[in-house]
Enzyme design. Structure first.
Site, short mmCIF file in Angstrom:
data_model
loop_
_atom_site.label_atom_id
_atom_site.label_comp_id
_atom_site.label_asym_id
_atom_site.label_seq_id
_atom_site.Cartn_x
_atom_site.Cartn_y
_atom_site.Cartn_z
N ARG A 64 0.81 -1.22 0.00
CA ARG A 64 0.00 0.00 0.00
C ARG A 64 0.85 1.28 0.00
O ARG A 64 0.41 2.32 -0.50
CB ARG A 64 -0.94 -0.01 1.20
N LYS B 83 -17.56 -17.03 4.51
CA LYS B 83 -18.99 -16.83 4.76
C LYS B 83 -19.76 -16.34 3.55
O LYS B 83 -19.34 -15.40 2.87
CB LYS B 83 -19.13 -15.76 5.85
N GLY C 187 -8.29 -8.78 0.77
CA GLY C 187 -7.09 -9.08 1.54
C GLY C 187 -6.53 -10.48 1.33
O GLY C 187 -5.35 -10.64 0.99
N GLY D 170 -12.41 -4.29 1.82
CA GLY D 170 -13.81 -3.88 1.95
C GLY D 170 -14.24 -2.89 0.86
O GLY D 170 -15.35 -2.97 0.34
C1 3PG Z 1 -8.75 -1.88 5.20
O1 3PG Z 1 -7.62 -2.36 5.35
O2 3PG Z 1 -9.77 -2.57 5.10
C2 3PG Z 1 -8.85 -0.39 5.10
O3 3PG Z 1 -7.65 0.22 5.42
C3 3PG Z 1 -9.99 0.14 5.94
O4 3PG Z 1 -9.83 -0.19 7.27
P1 3PG Z 1 -11.11 -0.48 8.18
O5 3PG Z 1 -11.75 -1.71 7.65
O6 3PG Z 1 -10.58 -0.62 9.58
O7 3PG Z 1 -12.01 0.73 8.03
MG MG Z 2 -11.37 -3.53 6.40
#
Ligand code: 3PG
Ligand code: MG
Length: 405
Positions: free
Chosen positions: A36, A207, A363, A386
């Protein structure tokens, strides 16, 4: 998209929201994956090359939610100072640090920045106002820059002070997107709205409940949807199969059935993995066997897709022109349950080398392509988890809306 290209930053101070929410080593707190940070470099370099200065701001983790056992905030673990050596190295020049994002000292540091200088603010989420999108806090943050640049795609789904509300305090010509944000949106748009066919989505993960909205949106767009990971067993149980001790969301059985029906009605080829690597324990050293995914013995659980499923999915992937991959096929962190994810990653890479466009996001699937050394063999790896998911659910992300495409 209105990007940094529309601005000459000479003599200007840019307030740049980046997503430096990077994984840290549990003991040393050193950055263990700098993807990142690297992804923000083109924007940072453009501003510096123009003759501007930069105030970088980001969150790191969820410090006010993940408290220490004694109920206090773990400042050491969540300090962005942990990422400072990696950031300094990658930018290739000194990066100053403000130990609090809105202190008097922080504003002195940002006001005194000279051409070519970079300042990193401490974790925005040490203030509850950040996640609340507090207006006064946002207005304060805005004082750190003449221009606001949002390059934090990974956090664009949060309507927080630094990602969204802060934009209200810049006039319309002084707020733009960074190159990473532009690249993420361009690639996601290509898959969502101008996918060359056949378009195959590979959706995995534990899930069904996390993936309902993305599957529903993809049912309107994809030709094939390949299901993998723990969520497959909820589908199999919904169809009346025996799934033994596999993961299952019993309150989602009806929904799983409805998704299968909807796929049929729309002519979308929704595939479940025919066979599974099953195990008698959730453990790296457990006994394993192969079973039909709809006929797993009591006491055993499916932890990866097996050879017939791999062969079928591979065939579909190799005949695709557009591929979207979100979520692993099994518990790839354990070697015995890694093959499905590895083979799918290889198939995506092979299809890409044959001319398909492939986007990997989320992720775990990104960690998988990195771990298997295939990240540069797919067309695009998203920095969003997300955020990427919400984009593909068809939602408008607040961080994007705030500046406007
Ligand atoms: C992530 O890694 O999902 C983003 O940086 C957002 O973080 P958060 O889900 O804690 O808002
Ligand atoms: Mg997140």
């Amino acid at each position: 998209m209105k990007t940094v290209d529309t601005i000459n930053f000479s003599g200007k101070r840019a307030l740049v929201r980046v997503d430096f929410n990077v994984p840290l080593d549990k003991k040393t707190f050193a950055v263990t994956d700098d993807t990142r940070i690297k992804a923000a470099l083109p924007t940072i370099n453009k501003i510096l090359n123009d003759g501007g200065s930069i105030v970088l701001m980001s969150h790191l983790g969820r410090p006010l939610k993940k408290l220490k056992e004694d109920g206090t905030v773990d400042y050491a673990k969540h300090s962005l100072k942990n990422a400072l050596p990696a950031i300094t190295n990658l930018i290739g020049r000194e990066v100053k640090f403000a130990a609090d994002c809105v202190s008097v000292e922080a504003f002195q540091l940002s006001a005194n920045l000279q051409v070519g200088e970079v300042l990193l603010l401490e974790n925005l989420r040490f203030y509850k106002e950040e996640e609340k999108g507090d207006a006064a806090f946002s207005e304060k943050l805005a004082k750190h820059g003449d221009v606001y640049v949002n390059d934090a795609f990974g956090t664009a789904h949060r309507a927080h002070a630094s990602t969204t509300i802060v934009a209200n305090y810049f006039d319309k010509n002084s707020k733009v997107f960074g190159y990473l944000m532009a690249a993420e949106v361009k690639n996601a748009e290509k898959v969502l709205h101008s996918a060359e066919r056949p378009f195959t989505a590979i959706i995995g993960g534990a899930k069904v409940s996390d993936k309902i909205l993305i599957i529903e949106n993809l049912l309107e767009r994809a030709n094939n949807i390949l299901i993998g990971g723990g969520m497959a067993y909820t589908f199999y149980k919904a169809l009346g199969g025996n799934i033994g001790n596999s993961l299952c969301e019993d309150d989602k059985l009806e929904l799983a059935k409805a998704l299968i029906e909807k796929a049929k009605a729309k002519g979308v080829n929704l595939l479940l993995p025919e066979d599974s690597i099953v195990s008698d324990k959730f453990d790296a050293a457990a006994n394993t066997a192969i079973a039909a995914s709809n006929n797993i013995q009591e006491g055993w659980m499916g932890l990866d897709i097996a050879d017939s499923a791999i062969a079928k999915y591979r065939e579909v992937i190799l005949s695709s022109k557009t591929i979207l991959w979100n979520g692993p096929m099994g518990v790839f962190e354990m070697e015995k349950f890694q093959k499905g994810t590895v083979e799918i990653a290889k198939a995506v890479a092979e299809s890409t080398s044959n001319g398909a466009f492939s986007l990997v996001g989320g992720g775990d699937s990104v960690a998988a392509v990195n771990q298997f050394g295939l990240a540069d063999k797919v067309s695009y790896v998203s920095t969003g988890g997300g955020a990427m998911l919400e984009y593909f659910e068809g939602k408008e992300l607040p961080g994007i809306k705030a500046i406007g495409i």
